[in-house]
Design a protein around this motif. Sequence first.
Motif, PDB file in Angstrom:
ATOM      1  N   VAL A  22       0.855  -1.188   0.000  1.00 49.43           N
ATOM      2  CA  VAL A  22       0.000   0.000   0.000  1.00 49.43           C
ATOM      3  C   VAL A  22       0.893   1.241   0.000  1.00 49.43           C
ATOM      4  O   VAL A  22       1.712   1.390   0.893  1.00 49.43           O
ATOM      5  N   PRO A  23       0.736   2.101  -1.008  1.00 44.30           N
ATOM      6  CA  PRO A  23      -0.170   1.983  -2.156  1.00 44.30           C
ATOM      7  C   PRO A  23       0.299   0.926  -3.156  1.00 44.30           C
ATOM      8  O   PRO A  23       1.488   0.643  -3.241  1.00 44.30           O
ATOM      9  N   ASP A  24      -0.639   0.379  -3.883  1.00 43.39           N
ATOM     10  CA  ASP A  24      -0.372  -0.659  -4.869  1.00 43.39           C
ATOM     11  C   ASP A  24       0.147  -0.001  -6.148  1.00 43.39           C
ATOM     12  O   ASP A  24      -0.594   0.654  -6.876  1.00 43.39           O
ATOM     13  N   LEU A  25       1.433  -0.178  -6.416  1.00 45.07           N
ATOM     14  CA  LEU A  25       2.087   0.485  -7.538  1.00 45.07           C
ATOM     15  C   LEU A  25       1.424   0.156  -8.873  1.00 45.07           C
ATOM     16  O   LEU A  25       1.225   1.041  -9.721  1.00 45.07           O
ATOM     17  N   LEU A  26       1.051  -1.099  -9.058  1.00 40.69           N
ATOM     18  CA  LEU A  26       0.468  -1.508 -10.326  1.00 40.69           C
ATOM     19  C   LEU A  26      -0.923  -0.902 -10.524  1.00 40.69           C
ATOM     20  O   LEU A  26      -1.273  -0.471 -11.630  1.00 40.69           O
ATOM     21  N   GLN A  27      -1.705  -0.854  -9.444  1.00 37.25           N
ATOM     22  CA  GLN A  27      -3.022  -0.228  -9.541  1.00 37.25           C
ATOM     23  C   GLN A  27      -2.904   1.269  -9.816  1.00 37.25           C
ATOM     24  O   GLN A  27      -3.682   1.833 -10.593  1.00 37.25           O
ATOM     25  N   VAL A  28      -1.924   1.898  -9.198  1.00 40.31           N
ATOM     26  CA  VAL A  28      -1.712   3.332  -9.445  1.00 40.31           C
ATOM     27  C   VAL A  28      -1.359   3.561 -10.909  1.00 40.31           C
ATOM     28  O   VAL A  28      -1.875   4.484 -11.558  1.00 40.31           O
ATOM     29  N   ALA A  29      -0.488   2.726 -11.454  1.00 41.03           N
ATOM     30  CA  ALA A  29      -0.116   2.862 -12.862  1.00 41.03           C
ATOM     31  C   ALA A  29      -1.330   2.690 -13.765  1.00 41.03           C
ATOM     32  O   ALA A  29      -1.511   3.425 -14.751  1.00 41.03           O
ATOM     33  N   LYS A  30      -2.205   1.732 -13.446  1.00 44.58           N
ATOM     34  CA  LYS A  30      -3.439   1.543 -14.217  1.00 44.58           C
ATOM     35  C   LYS A  30      -4.304   2.796 -14.177  1.00 44.58           C
ATOM     36  O   LYS A  30      -4.805   3.277 -15.198  1.00 44.58           O
ATOM     37  N   HIS A  31      -4.493   3.336 -12.957  1.00 40.68           N
ATOM     38  CA  HIS A  31      -5.365   4.494 -12.802  1.00 40.68           C
ATOM     39  C   HIS A  31      -4.801   5.727 -13.501  1.00 40.68           C
ATOM     40  O   HIS A  31      -5.563   6.500 -14.110  1.00 40.68           O
ATOM     41  N   ILE A  32      -3.501   5.922 -13.406  1.00 42.95           N
ATOM     42  CA  ILE A  32      -2.879   7.079 -14.062  1.00 42.95           C
ATOM     43  C   ILE A  32      -3.194   7.062 -15.560  1.00 42.95           C
ATOM     44  O   ILE A  32      -3.511   8.103 -16.158  1.00 42.95           O
ATOM     45  N   GLN A  33      -3.123   5.890 -16.162  1.00 43.75           N
ATOM     46  CA  GLN A  33      -3.428   5.786 -17.594  1.00 43.75           C
ATOM     47  C   GLN A  33      -4.921   5.990 -17.852  1.00 43.75           C
ATOM     48  O   GLN A  33      -5.311   6.652 -18.812  1.00 43.75           O
ATOM     49  N   GLU A  34      -5.745   5.433 -16.975  1.00 46.87           N
ATOM     50  CA  GLU A  34      -7.199   5.611 -17.132  1.00 46.87           C
ATOM     51  C   GLU A  34      -7.582   7.079 -17.025  1.00 46.87           C
ATOM     52  O   GLU A  34      -8.534   7.535 -17.674  1.00 46.87           O
ATOM     53  N   TYR A  35      -6.859   7.833 -16.210  1.00 47.06           N
ATOM     54  CA  TYR A  35      -7.165   9.249 -16.018  1.00 47.06           C
ATOM     55  C   TYR A  35      -6.656  10.116 -17.165  1.00 47.06           C
ATOM     56  O   TYR A  35      -6.915  11.320 -17.191  1.00 47.06           O
TER      57      TYR A  35
END
Length: 237
Positions: A22-35
Amino acid sequence: MTKLSVNINKIATLRNARGGNVPDLLQVAKHIQEYGAKGITIHPRPDERHIRYQDARDLKSIVYTEYNIEGNPEKSFIDLVLEIKPTQVTLVPDAIDTITSNAGWNTIKHQSFLKEITQEFQRNNIRTSIFVDPVLEMIEGAKATGAERIELYTEAFADQFSLGNKNGIQPYVAAANLANELGLGINAGHDLSLENIEYFKQNIPNLLEVSIGHALISEALYLGLDNVINMYLHKLK
């Protein structure tokens, strides 16, 4: 439109400080692209104090925009990049014990070395960018290495802009003009922020990509605190 690549080193720093995931690096990378960001940048260092080499591998299947790996081309870094084959590798001459990047390459002194490394990456279809100061001789030297792009080291601009000196952009304009004449693509990064990015973009012709990490993550904390605190207060009623 200039592409925004988000450097997620600081997310890894925060994760590593507590242990766990936490924070989950892979999830953050996914969200950054989604945003809407068009790239993810990482800068693994030999001591793995933030991004770990395994993170670099794990992100390969997560990054569907542009994947940019920065670093000093020592053997372990070269091997990692050749294994992953990101969209782009940015060669940065940072010392092992440096806190953050603090200078561009001397592309004249290290031209033979940089040319050899660049050719190896290009044989593997990895676009290569050279981290440089806004010095005309260094731009010419970068061209001689065969690299497709340069990344302008923008700390000096950011420092001058924060002092109200907008003339600090002039060396970058000159460097960009020369790069355009030589057919080099232009990236930029280091201390770019919401405060100065618009002015930089307006003045640098054909700016292809900016890589922003520390400022963007810090700004996200500031701009997101109000929302998160109120979400907690709502749940505590």
